[in-house]
Design a protein around this motif. Sequence first.
Motif, PDB file in Angstrom:
ATOM      1  N   GLU A 104       7.841  10.831  -5.906  1.00 23.69           N
ATOM      2  CA  GLU A 104       6.853  11.208  -6.908  1.00 23.69           C
ATOM      3  C   GLU A 104       7.276  10.739  -8.287  1.00 23.69           C
ATOM      4  O   GLU A 104       8.458  10.609  -8.586  1.00 23.69           O
ATOM      5  N   GLU A 121      12.743   1.820  -2.667  1.00 21.31           N
ATOM      6  CA  GLU A 121      11.738   0.855  -2.238  1.00 21.31           C
ATOM      7  C   GLU A 121      12.370  -0.454  -1.797  1.00 21.31           C
ATOM      8  O   GLU A 121      11.960  -1.067  -0.813  1.00 21.31           O
ATOM      9  N   ARG A 166       3.488   7.932  -2.675  1.00 22.71           N
ATOM     10  CA  ARG A 166       4.430   6.815  -2.793  1.00 22.71           C
ATOM     11  C   ARG A 166       5.435   6.975  -1.665  1.00 22.71           C
ATOM     12  O   ARG A 166       6.241   7.911  -1.661  1.00 22.71           O
ATOM     13  N   ILE A 202       8.629  10.619   0.807  1.00 24.95           N
ATOM     14  CA  ILE A 202       7.644  10.572  -0.267  1.00 24.95           C
ATOM     15  C   ILE A 202       8.376  10.675  -1.597  1.00 24.95           C
ATOM     16  O   ILE A 202       9.245  11.531  -1.780  1.00 24.95           O
ATOM     17  N   THR A 206       9.726  -7.211  -5.683  1.00 30.06           N
ATOM     18  CA  THR A 206       8.886  -6.073  -5.315  1.00 30.06           C
ATOM     19  C   THR A 206       7.885  -6.523  -4.265  1.00 30.06           C
ATOM     20  O   THR A 206       7.665  -7.726  -4.058  1.00 30.06           O
ATOM     21  N   TYR A 222       0.840  -1.207   0.000  1.00 31.81           N
ATOM     22  CA  TYR A 222       0.000   0.000   0.000  1.00 31.81           C
ATOM     23  C   TYR A 222       0.874   1.256   0.000  1.00 31.81           C
ATOM     24  O   TYR A 222       0.650   2.187  -0.785  1.00 31.81           O
ATOM     25  N   ASP A 279      13.147   6.908  -8.473  1.00 32.58           N
ATOM     26  CA  ASP A 279      13.387   5.575  -7.941  1.00 32.58           C
ATOM     27  C   ASP A 279      14.252   5.552  -6.689  1.00 32.58           C
ATOM     28  O   ASP A 279      14.212   4.623  -5.913  1.00 32.58           O
ATOM     29  N   HIS A 328       4.041   1.597  -0.902  1.00 36.62           N
ATOM     30  CA  HIS A 328       4.894   1.718  -2.087  1.00 36.62           C
ATOM     31  C   HIS A 328       4.116   2.023  -3.360  1.00 36.62           C
ATOM     32  O   HIS A 328       4.596   2.770  -4.213  1.00 36.62           O
ATOM     33  N   ARG A 329       2.913   1.442  -3.490  1.00 43.95           N
ATOM     34  CA  ARG A 329       2.252   1.507  -4.788  1.00 43.95           C
ATOM     35  C   ARG A 329       0.786   1.909  -4.789  1.00 43.95           C
ATOM     36  O   ARG A 329       0.295   2.434  -5.782  1.00 43.95           O
ATOM     37  N   ASP A 330       0.060   1.645  -3.718  1.00 42.48           N
ATOM     38  CA  ASP A 330      -1.390   1.784  -3.779  1.00 42.48           C
ATOM     39  C   ASP A 330      -1.966   2.998  -3.062  1.00 42.48           C
ATOM     40  O   ASP A 330      -3.154   3.277  -3.188  1.00 42.48           O
ATOM     41  N   SER A 331      -1.145   3.728  -2.303  1.00 41.91           N
ATOM     42  CA  SER A 331      -1.668   4.881  -1.574  1.00 41.91           C
ATOM     43  C   SER A 331      -1.658   6.122  -2.473  1.00 41.91           C
ATOM     44  O   SER A 331      -1.120   6.093  -3.580  1.00 41.91           O
TER      45      SER A 331
END
Length: 346
Positions: free
Chosen positions: A180, A210, A149, A178, A292, A141, A184, A143-146
């Motif tokens: 954007e 990440e 990032r 955070i 990942t 969540y 990376d 890393h990718r879904d919120s």
Amino acid sequence: MLRSPSEDEDSVELPLFDFHSILVATNNFDMENKLGQGGYGPVYKGTLQDGKVMAIKRLFSSSSQGIGELKNEMKLISKLQHRNLVRLLGCCIEREEKILIYEYTPNKSLDTYLFDPARKAKLDWTTRFNIIIRVARELLYLHRDSCLRVIHRYLKIINILLDEKMNPKISDFGLARIFEGTQDLESTHKVVGTICYMAPEYMLGGVFLEKSDIFNFGVLILEIISGRKANSFKYDKQYTSLLAYAWQCWSASKGVQMVDEALADSFSSSKVSRCVNIGLLCVQDHAADRPTMATIVSMLSGEQTKPPEPNQPTFMFKNISNNNFQSQSNSTWSANNVIESIIEPR
């Protein structure tokens, strides 16, 4: 709601608590109300006059987590919404006091049970596996879904809180960052954290991404399975680190050998072996070799038939003393659980 002390564009709206009400709620920070001790300060149980119970994190006046990190934590938690992330209820900034108020988790932090011989039996295999997979989903969540990032940067056992049903909640976002767009990685001159959890690229080069969080998660998996602290690991004087021990067990097809004795025979051998395999994949030396979080969740859920074979970790954090480490890195480290160093990024 009242506005937080900051008036700039990064302000977040949170209730403000006055210091007197905090003193009353904690009975003047009575030791009987102390829930635990983090690297930046103690956490107390507090009860308001209306009976509402909270967890109150009082930062040391000398803490390196200053106003900047405190604002960062307030901003992040107020914008992140997930049932397995600890909720921030308010703050207090008066004179030298910097205090964060969180939801109260009655079972405290995971280390309270995992490393206590009398309590660890309450963490049966079902509970431990539930914690592993829920934390994995929380990281996915972030890393990718919120809506943001987020890289946590400080994931470890003490920062996993347990609610009344022993479900985990990730806490302590003071060091989170955070990212954007397609960004990376980022580098820093100030490396902060616990040595045994640090990914090689972060500890040696000040670079975090990440996959650095994933390294942390791999160490956490191995600690949960073994019931042993990564930062004080000793086993028959033969293995110098938890990672080395995990690798030897797994490579000899004896992944279950590292299972916490408190579990007796109440565990799934296949799930334990899979988790050890995944843990070792997470702590690969090179970030590119680590999976990942989406892949990790898939492997833990059994959606992927068999995880790939890990390589032997060579950067296995031997039980080095502060002096030994300083001589290798020319860095200055503090003696407590949280260390800081000025490292020139590569």
